[in-house]
Write a protein that holds these residues in place. Structure first.
Motif, PDB file in Angstrom:
ATOM      1  N   UNK A 161      -0.802  -4.748   7.797  1.00  9.79           N
ATOM      2  CA  UNK A 161      -0.395  -5.089   6.288  1.00  9.79           C
ATOM      3  C   UNK A 161      -0.655  -5.568   5.124  1.00  9.79           C
ATOM      4  N   UNK A 162      -0.361  -6.803   5.560  1.00  7.87           N
ATOM      5  CA  UNK A 162       0.041  -7.643   4.676  1.00  7.87           C
ATOM      6  C   UNK A 162      -1.205  -8.207   3.884  1.00  7.87           C
ATOM      7  N   UNK A 163      -2.345  -7.349   4.683  1.00  6.01           N
ATOM      8  CA  UNK A 163      -3.379  -7.002   3.440  1.00  6.01           C
ATOM      9  C   UNK A 163      -3.441  -6.089   2.752  1.00  6.01           C
ATOM     10  N   UNK A 164      -3.252  -5.168   2.966  1.00  5.83           N
ATOM     11  CA  UNK A 164      -3.435  -4.088   2.030  1.00  5.83           C
ATOM     12  C   UNK A 164      -2.398  -4.594   0.788  1.00  5.83           C
ATOM     13  N   UNK A 165      -1.237  -5.233   0.274  1.00 10.46           N
ATOM     14  CA  UNK A 165      -0.423  -5.320  -0.086  1.00 10.46           C
ATOM     15  C   UNK A 165      -0.545  -6.682  -0.509  1.00 10.46           C
ATOM     16  N   UNK A 166      -2.094  -7.838  -0.280  1.00  8.13           N
ATOM     17  CA  UNK A 166      -2.469  -8.257  -0.767  1.00  8.13           C
ATOM     18  C   UNK A 166      -3.729  -7.505  -1.701  1.00  8.13           C
ATOM     19  N   UNK A 167      -4.849  -6.416  -1.405  1.00  9.40           N
ATOM     20  CA  UNK A 167      -5.700  -6.003  -2.214  1.00  9.40           C
ATOM     21  C   UNK A 167      -4.281  -4.910  -3.371  1.00  9.40           C
ATOM     22  N   UNK A 168      -3.225  -5.076  -3.271  1.00  4.63           N
ATOM     23  CA  UNK A 168      -2.970  -3.240  -4.223  1.00  4.63           C
ATOM     24  C   UNK A 168      -2.259  -4.880  -5.083  1.00  4.63           C
ATOM     25  N   UNK A 169      -1.559  -6.134  -4.942  1.00  9.77           N
ATOM     26  CA  UNK A 169      -1.134  -7.025  -5.461  1.00  9.77           C
ATOM     27  C   UNK A 169      -2.015  -7.098  -6.502  1.00  9.77           C
ATOM     28  N   UNK A 170      -3.637  -8.001  -6.035  1.00  7.43           N
ATOM     29  CA  UNK A 170      -4.665  -8.058  -6.368  1.00  7.43           C
ATOM     30  C   UNK A 170      -5.602  -7.346  -7.561  1.00  7.43           C
TER      31      UNK A 170
END
Length: 144
Positions: free
Chosen positions: A16-25
């Motif tokens: 989930x953190x990885x997905x959030x980081x992808x979205x923020x990027x």
């Protein structure tokens, strides 16, 4: 028997953190592209104002001063956009680094899950083989 990874909740959080980081990027990168487009548009406006300023034929001093003010205004806006562009560029780099770190963490947890699953499967195979060996011994002992 079914395999259950004891740290599945941790893995889910990491994914989930990885997905959030992808979205923020992605959002930050999109803002960077929008800002670049805005700067290009402002560059065109500045060029048009310069062209109008350079056509000094039959222009009054008031018109020339107005063009000068507009040029100053556009230059100030471009300076602000360049500053914002630098900030967003730094933010993009930071978000990219966070994304890389989250990808590595998630990959590590997935590898751990895969190794745990492999160890579980080997243990299951060993216990199944032991049970089959015991059944074979029991069959053989009943025949004799």
């Amino acid at each position: 028997m079914k395999f259950t990874f004891s740290f599945q909740k941790v893995l889910d959080v990491k994914e989930k953190e990885q997905e959030i980081a992808k979205q923020e990027y992605g959002i930050t990168k999109l803002r960077q592209l929008e800002l670049a487009e805005e700067m290009e548009e402002l560059e065109v406006v500045k060029e048009n104002v310069f062209n109008q300023y350079n056509d000094v034929d039959c222009k009054t001093v008031k018109e020339i001063l107005e063009f000068q003010q507009e040029i100053d205004h556009v230059s100030l806006r471009m300076k602000r956009l360049e500053d914002r562009s630098q900030q967003i560029h730094q933010e993009v780099e930071q978000k990219h680094q966070v994304l890389i770190n989250k990808n590595q963490e998630t990959k590590m947890w997935n590898q751990w899950k895969a190794k745990s699953m492999e160890a579980f499967q080997k243990q299951l195979d060993r216990s199944e083989q032991a049970m089959l060996d015991e059944m074979a011994v029991l069959r053989y002992s009943r025949r004799t």
